[in-house]
Design an enzyme around this catalytic site. Structure first.
Site, PDB file in Angstrom:
ATOM      1  CD  GLU A  29      -2.410  -1.251   2.734  1.00  0.00           C
ATOM      2  OE1 GLU A  29      -2.418   0.021   3.251  1.00  0.00           O
ATOM      3  OE2 GLU A  29      -2.781  -2.223   2.976  1.00  0.00           O
ATOM      4  CD  GLU A  60      -3.633  -4.780   5.249  1.00  0.00           C
ATOM      5  OE1 GLU A  60      -3.560  -3.650   6.138  1.00  0.00           O
ATOM      6  OE2 GLU A  60      -5.067  -4.974   5.506  1.00  0.00           O
ATOM      7  CG  ASP A  85      -0.127  -2.940  14.979  1.00  0.00           C
ATOM      8  OD1 ASP A  85      -0.369  -2.726  15.897  1.00  0.00           O
ATOM      9  OD2 ASP A  85       0.835  -2.003  14.505  1.00  0.00           O
ATOM     10  CG  HIS A 129      -2.080   2.577  13.778  1.00  0.00           C
ATOM     11  ND1 HIS A 129      -3.558   2.029  14.679  1.00  0.00           N
ATOM     12  CD2 HIS A 129      -2.034   1.736  12.826  1.00  0.00           C
ATOM     13  CE1 HIS A 129      -4.280   1.984  13.515  1.00  0.00           C
ATOM     14  NE2 HIS A 129      -4.017   1.866  12.493  1.00  0.00           N
TER      15      HIS A 129
END
Length: 328
Positions: A29, A60, A85, A129
């Site tokens: 990404e 993902e 994460d 995160h």
């Protein structure tokens, strides 16, 4: 002598391998046109073009599914998961497919696949995160797991990971991106070895074992322990959790007689527990005191700066814990 930041080392390491081998491709990404959300992949699209450096949808599962297929059919992909994460979103592919298929196919397919991600705390990104998830990855048979602490190791360990025929999870620590290192041989090829720890500081009184962002903290703590308490501590940078360099770690622990692990993972089932377990099984008679783990508590990480700093092992906590255990 060239000064390289950890941030720029990410792109440098990927570019080194893409220049060397046309089968190396990179996807994730915002890794292409935007140069990465942390600006760690700037310049790769311009040098290698959109066929080899590809922006992906926010999925993902799609990223790792494409990377898995590419690895099975002759390419050597590097796939980026933006935050470690987010492995939770695609863990089935990692734990049940990528890590198992070479074994289940009796070696008919191989997986020269690197999955890199931004890992760890220190930037106030909160509980979803900021996690350090090395212990998730090292628990899965079939995966290799590395986490560099220096810019040079980002480059050299990436080279080793890309050239390996097994899947490697590559944890870049977000809090280290701005750190710098002087590298004398940056114009040449830099290649390290998976499964080899590095002794960053020699010492005869105790052995401190650390990983990623905990390495510079352990080094600073060791200097303070020497200056303030007269203790001379060795500091070992683990670098690779799977394979793990047990001869170096246990050898130093046996020589100094004391072992301390410093890890950012939550305390329950962290990598330090595995090292302590190995030490008690294999060199207990050489130890002069019980091994000590310095960890993050088993809690979701807070985003408030003072609370996050309190949770993560600090230089002060390392100094205090080692000093107290050593009676200094």
């Amino acid at each position: 002598m060239t000064v390289l930041t950890y941030r720029k080392a990410v792109a440098h390491g990927i570019a080194q391998e893409m220049r060397r081998d046309e089968r190396v491709v990179f996807l994730g990404e915002d890794v292409a046109a935007a140069g990465g959300v942390f600006k760690t992949t700037a310049g790769l699209l311009e040098e290698f073009g959109p066929l080899r450096v590809r922006d992906t949808p926010i999925s993902e599962q799609a990223i790792l599914g494409a990377a898995m297929g590419a690895a099975m059919t002759g390419l050597r992909p590097i796939a980026e998961i933006m935050y470690s994460d987010f492995f939770a979103v695609c863990w089935d592919l990692v734990a049940n497919e990528i890590s198992k298929s070479r074994y289940m196919s009796d070696g008919q397919v191989s997986f020269p696949l690197v999955i890199q991600c931004g890992n760890g705390a220190g930037l106030r990104f909160g509980a979803q995160h900021s996690q350090s998830i090395e212990n998730w990855a090292m628990a899965i048979p079939g995966l290799k797991v590395v986490a560099p602490a220096t810019a040079r190791d980002v480059v050299g360990l990436m080279a080793a990971a890309v050239r390996d025929n097994d899947p490697v999870i590559f944890f870049n620590h977000k809090a280290l991106y701005s750190s710098k290192e002087e590298i004398p041989d940056l114009d040449g090829e830099i290649v390290e070895e998976l499964g080899r720890a590095v002794v960053r500081r020699e010492g005869e009184d105790a052995t401190i074992v650390a990983l990623a962002a905990m390495v510079p903290k352990a080094l600073e703590a060791a200097e303070r322990l020497h200056a303030e308490r007269g203790l001379n501590c060795a500091v070992i940078d683990v670098r690779s959790l799977v394979p793990l360099d047990t001869p170096t770690i246990l050898g130093h622990a046996s020589r100094t007689g004391r072992l301390f692990t410093v890890e950012e993972n939550p305390r329950l089932c962290g990598w330090g527990a595995e090292i302590v377990s190995l030490a008690t099984e294999e060199c207990w008679d050489a130890l002069t005191g019980a091994p000590v783990r310095i960890t993050t508590p088993h809690i979701p990480l807070p985003s408030a700066d003072a609370l996050e700093d309190l949770a993560i092992p600090s230089v002060e906590r390392i100094v205090t814990t080692v000093g107290a255990a050593m009676g200094a």
